[in-house]
Design a protein around this motif. Structure first.
Motif, PDB file in Angstrom:
ATOM      1  N   ARG A  59       4.531 -26.541  12.328  1.00 55.91           N
ATOM      2  CA  ARG A  59       3.873 -26.961  13.561  1.00 55.91           C
ATOM      3  C   ARG A  59       3.715 -25.767  14.499  1.00 55.91           C
ATOM      4  O   ARG A  59       4.448 -24.786  14.412  1.00 55.91           O
ATOM      5  CB  ARG A  59       4.671 -28.052  14.275  1.00 55.91           C
ATOM      6  CG  ARG A  59       5.029 -29.237  13.398  1.00 55.91           C
ATOM      7  CD  ARG A  59       5.783 -30.291  14.207  1.00 55.91           C
ATOM      8  NE  ARG A  59       4.899 -31.069  15.049  1.00 55.91           N
ATOM      9  CZ  ARG A  59       5.305 -31.869  16.033  1.00 55.91           C
ATOM     10  NH1 ARG A  59       6.599 -31.951  16.323  1.00 55.91           N
ATOM     11  NH2 ARG A  59       4.441 -32.574  16.745  1.00 55.91           N
ATOM     12  N   ILE A  60       2.749 -25.881  15.405  1.00 53.97           N
ATOM     13  CA  ILE A  60       2.514 -24.855  16.411  1.00 53.97           C
ATOM     14  C   ILE A  60       2.971 -25.404  17.757  1.00 53.97           C
ATOM     15  O   ILE A  60       2.464 -26.417  18.233  1.00 53.97           O
ATOM     16  CB  ILE A  60       1.028 -24.458  16.473  1.00 53.97           C
ATOM     17  CG1 ILE A  60       0.583 -23.837  15.139  1.00 53.97           C
ATOM     18  CG2 ILE A  60       0.788 -23.474  17.614  1.00 53.97           C
ATOM     19  CD1 ILE A  60      -0.892 -23.491  15.080  1.00 53.97           C
ATOM     20  N   TYR A  61       3.949 -24.742  18.360  1.00 52.67           N
ATOM     21  CA  TYR A  61       4.513 -25.161  19.638  1.00 52.67           C
ATOM     22  C   TYR A  61       3.955 -24.288  20.760  1.00 52.67           C
ATOM     23  O   TYR A  61       3.823 -23.076  20.609  1.00 52.67           O
ATOM     24  CB  TYR A  61       6.041 -25.046  19.602  1.00 52.67           C
ATOM     25  CG  TYR A  61       6.685 -25.952  18.586  1.00 52.67           C
ATOM     26  CD1 TYR A  61       7.195 -27.194  18.948  1.00 52.67           C
ATOM     27  CD2 TYR A  61       6.769 -25.569  17.249  1.00 52.67           C
ATOM     28  CE1 TYR A  61       7.778 -28.027  17.998  1.00 52.67           C
ATOM     29  CE2 TYR A  61       7.349 -26.392  16.295  1.00 52.67           C
ATOM     30  CZ  TYR A  61       7.851 -27.619  16.683  1.00 52.67           C
ATOM     31  OH  TYR A  61       8.421 -28.453  15.736  1.00 52.67           O
ATOM     32  N   GLU A  62       3.626 -24.924  21.878  1.00 51.48           N
ATOM     33  CA  GLU A  62       3.083 -24.208  23.026  1.00 51.48           C
ATOM     34  C   GLU A  62       4.147 -24.173  24.123  1.00 51.48           C
ATOM     35  O   GLU A  62       4.623 -25.216  24.569  1.00 51.48           O
ATOM     36  CB  GLU A  62       1.794 -24.873  23.508  1.00 51.48           C
ATOM     37  CG  GLU A  62       0.713 -24.875  22.426  1.00 51.48           C
ATOM     38  CD  GLU A  62      -0.620 -25.442  22.905  1.00 51.48           C
ATOM     39  OE1 GLU A  62      -0.759 -25.688  24.132  1.00 51.48           O
ATOM     40  OE2 GLU A  62      -1.517 -25.626  22.074  1.00 51.48           O
ATOM     41  N   LEU A  63       4.510 -22.965  24.537  1.00 51.54           N
ATOM     42  CA  LEU A  63       5.627 -22.787  25.461  1.00 51.54           C
ATOM     43  C   LEU A  63       5.135 -22.330  26.829  1.00 51.54           C
ATOM     44  O   LEU A  63       4.563 -21.251  26.972  1.00 51.54           O
ATOM     45  CB  LEU A  63       6.614 -21.762  24.898  1.00 51.54           C
ATOM     46  CG  LEU A  63       7.079 -21.979  23.450  1.00 51.54           C
ATOM     47  CD1 LEU A  63       8.107 -20.920  23.067  1.00 51.54           C
ATOM     48  CD2 LEU A  63       7.638 -23.379  23.248  1.00 51.54           C
ATOM     49  N   TYR A  75       9.725 -18.338  31.252  1.00 54.45           N
ATOM     50  CA  TYR A  75      10.848 -17.406  31.301  1.00 54.45           C
ATOM     51  C   TYR A  75      11.187 -16.931  29.898  1.00 54.45           C
ATOM     52  O   TYR A  75      11.335 -17.727  28.969  1.00 54.45           O
ATOM     53  CB  TYR A  75      12.049 -18.082  31.949  1.00 54.45           C
ATOM     54  CG  TYR A  75      13.303 -17.245  31.966  1.00 54.45           C
ATOM     55  CD1 TYR A  75      13.275 -15.917  32.399  1.00 54.45           C
ATOM     56  CD2 TYR A  75      14.523 -17.771  31.549  1.00 54.45           C
ATOM     57  CE1 TYR A  75      14.418 -15.140  32.412  1.00 54.45           C
ATOM     58  CE2 TYR A  75      15.678 -17.001  31.568  1.00 54.45           C
ATOM     59  CZ  TYR A  75      15.620 -15.686  31.995  1.00 54.45           C
ATOM     60  OH  TYR A  75      16.758 -14.920  31.994  1.00 54.45           O
ATOM     61  N   VAL A  76      11.318 -15.628  29.732  1.00 53.98           N
ATOM     62  CA  VAL A  76      11.558 -15.052  28.414  1.00 53.98           C
ATOM     63  C   VAL A  76      12.855 -15.570  27.798  1.00 53.98           C
ATOM     64  O   VAL A  76      12.972 -15.705  26.575  1.00 53.98           O
ATOM     65  CB  VAL A  76      11.555 -13.504  28.504  1.00 53.98           C
ATOM     66  CG1 VAL A  76      12.727 -13.012  29.340  1.00 53.98           C
ATOM     67  CG2 VAL A  76      11.573 -12.873  27.126  1.00 53.98           C
ATOM     68  N   GLY A  77      13.833 -15.885  28.614  1.00 55.90           N
ATOM     69  CA  GLY A  77      15.083 -16.435  28.100  1.00 55.90           C
ATOM     70  C   GLY A  77      14.893 -17.799  27.465  1.00 55.90           C
ATOM     71  O   GLY A  77      15.577 -18.138  26.488  1.00 55.90           O
ATOM     72  N   LEU A  81      11.575 -29.545  22.731  1.00 54.85           N
ATOM     73  CA  LEU A  81      12.661 -28.888  21.998  1.00 54.85           C
ATOM     74  C   LEU A  81      14.003 -29.078  22.694  1.00 54.85           C
ATOM     75  O   LEU A  81      15.015 -28.530  22.260  1.00 54.85           O
ATOM     76  CB  LEU A  81      12.369 -27.394  21.858  1.00 54.85           C
ATOM     77  CG  LEU A  81      11.103 -27.019  21.072  1.00 54.85           C
ATOM     78  CD1 LEU A  81      10.863 -25.519  21.137  1.00 54.85           C
ATOM     79  CD2 LEU A  81      11.211 -27.473  19.628  1.00 54.85           C
ATOM     80  N   GLY A  82      13.986 -29.821  23.800  1.00 55.80           N
ATOM     81  CA  GLY A  82      15.226 -30.051  24.531  1.00 55.80           C
ATOM     82  C   GLY A  82      15.616 -28.907  25.449  1.00 55.80           C
ATOM     83  O   GLY A  82      16.783 -28.770  25.835  1.00 55.80           O
ATOM     84  N   ILE A  83      14.638 -28.077  25.822  1.00 62.43           N
ATOM     85  CA  ILE A  83      14.898 -26.930  26.691  1.00 62.43           C
ATOM     86  C   ILE A  83      14.244 -27.181  28.046  1.00 62.43           C
ATOM     87  O   ILE A  83      13.043 -27.428  28.123  1.00 62.43           O
ATOM     88  CB  ILE A  83      14.342 -25.633  26.073  1.00 62.43           C
ATOM     89  CG1 ILE A  83      15.013 -25.359  24.725  1.00 62.43           C
ATOM     90  CG2 ILE A  83      14.544 -24.449  27.022  1.00 62.43           C
ATOM     91  CD1 ILE A  83      14.391 -24.206  23.961  1.00 62.43           C
ATOM     92  N   ALA A 138      13.334 -17.164  24.063  1.00 65.72           N
ATOM     93  CA  ALA A 138      14.378 -16.689  23.150  1.00 65.72           C
ATOM     94  C   ALA A 138      15.250 -17.841  22.668  1.00 65.72           C
ATOM     95  O   ALA A 138      15.644 -17.890  21.497  1.00 65.72           O
ATOM     96  CB  ALA A 138      15.236 -15.632  23.845  1.00 65.72           C
ATOM     97  N   GLU A 139      15.551 -18.775  23.554  1.00 67.13           N
ATOM     98  CA  GLU A 139      16.349 -19.945  23.166  1.00 67.13           C
ATOM     99  C   GLU A 139      15.610 -20.785  22.136  1.00 67.13           C
ATOM    100  O   GLU A 139      16.209 -21.264  21.162  1.00 67.13           O
ATOM    101  CB  GLU A 139      16.670 -20.778  24.408  1.00 67.13           C
ATOM    102  CG  GLU A 139      17.428 -22.069  24.137  1.00 67.13           C
ATOM    103  CD  GLU A 139      18.822 -21.868  23.568  1.00 67.13           C
ATOM    104  OE1 GLU A 139      19.346 -22.817  22.937  1.00 67.13           O
ATOM    105  OE2 GLU A 139      19.389 -20.770  23.745  1.00 67.13           O
ATOM    106  N   ALA A 140      14.304 -20.964  22.317  1.00 64.02           N
ATOM    107  CA  ALA A 140      13.505 -21.719  21.353  1.00 64.02           C
ATOM    108  C   ALA A 140      13.523 -21.040  19.983  1.00 64.02           C
ATOM    109  O   ALA A 140      13.661 -21.698  18.946  1.00 64.02           O
ATOM    110  CB  ALA A 140      12.066 -21.852  21.860  1.00 64.02           C
TER     111      ALA A 140
END
Length: 324
Positions: A214-218, A194-196, A294-296, A199-201
């Motif tokens: 670091r490289i984060y994978e979402l 979800y794009v939201g 990230l706690g999301i 955006a939060e990240a």
């Protein structure tokens, strides 16, 4: 004593007028940041103004292919975000110019003013990829980390949301076509995010809550094949359509023709991308380099799609529970 009000930090968002950009700008505006949005056509970025207070969001002219305009755009910045990307080449907008040269230009400009940097890449970025998109995305990451070692890099899977170019496109096709194509048989795996949540990240990285370098994978909470994405889409818009497998050789032929159009629905490079799974790696999950890390809590397509795809039902929001 007179209270001294601290001026809010200035965040510069390259690519802020696009699909992901407008959600990032909204998330930053809610946090009270001043936001500058460098775009090629500031006169076409008026839709950003209502996302914040009067004077909080300022579009300015810049082009990532023109280095001096990038330097000018980041003056006074506390943090810089790079969302600029293209899905297909057109005119001077080449993958190498936008993804590699542009990323290095933004990183060097951010370093020159001492600003932090958040860079948006894409799942599948690989220096050895056959796809020009995926390879230049990886080269952009490399340029960023060579310039700013503690930059934050996010690699999202397919983004979905009200203005997305994936579910909206196929839902639009389902309005008029009795069939939907499944490239390569529809077996490629995706992890729609979800794009939201993306955006939060990004907003949390600006706040300093994300470890740099670091490289984060979402990705979202579900791994779905292309076919399963289409089935979910049809369920939401309450239509029955035939899903037709299209072999890769035929997809390449179609892309050769469609790729000649000004705004192509499919290109040969996109066919190459679709041959590879687009999911969060085991290593990223193990090392907490994900949304959960990230706690999301990522939101599912089943929760979000009905909120904007209802307009593709035969009777819109008044559609009864019967397939068209």
């Amino acid at each position: 004593m007179t209270e001294i009000l601290q001026t809010p930090k200035l965040v510069v968002v390259f690519g802020g007028s696009g699909f992901v950009g407008r959600h990032v700008v909204r998330a930053l505006a809610k946090r009270g940041y001043r936001i500058r949005v460098p775009v090629r056509r500031p006169d076409l970025a008026g839709h950003l103004q209502p996302l914040g207070n009067v004077g909080q969001i300022q579009p300015v002219q810049a082009n990532v292919r023109v280095r001096w305009s990038v330097d000018r755009a980041v003056q006074g910045a506390d943090h810089v975000i790079n969302l600029v990307a293209i899905l297909h080449e057109s005119g001077r907008q080449k993958f190498s110019a936008v993804h590699e040269f542009g990323s290095r230009a933004i990183a060097e400009a951010a370093r020159s003013v001492g600003a932090g940097l958040t860079h948006i890449s894409a799942l599948g970025a690989d220096l050895n990829a056959q796809s020009d998109y995926a390879r230049t995305k990886a080269l952009g990451e490399k340029a960023v980390l060579e310039t700013i070692a503690d930059a934050v890099i996010f690699r999202p899977s397919i983004n979905f949301g009200p203005e997305d170019a994936f579910f909206n496109r196929f839902a639009g096709m389902a309005r008029y076509s009795p069939v939907l194509p499944l490239l390569g048989g529809g077996l490629t795996k995706f992890q729609p995010v979800y794009v939201g949540d993306v955006a939060e990240a990004v907003a949390r990285s600006v706040e300093g809550k994300v470890e740099g370098g670091r490289i984060y994978e979402l990705g979202g909470p579900q791994v779905l094949t292309f076919k399963e994405c289409m089935e979910e889409l049809l369920t939401v818009i309450e239509r029955k359509r035939i899903l037709i497998p299209v072999p890769w050789w035929m997809a390449n032929m179609q892309a050769s023709i469609l790729g000649l159009l000004p705004n192509p629905m499919l290109t040969k490079d996109q066919v190459l991308q679709l041959r590879e799974h687009n999911v969060v790696s085991d290593a990223a999950a193990r090392e907490n380099r994900t949304l959960a890390g990230l706690g999301i809590q990522p939101q599912s397509i089943g929760t979000i799609l009905p909120s904007y795809l209802w307009r593709f039902r035969a009777a819109g929001q008044f559609q009864r529970k019967s397939a068209a």
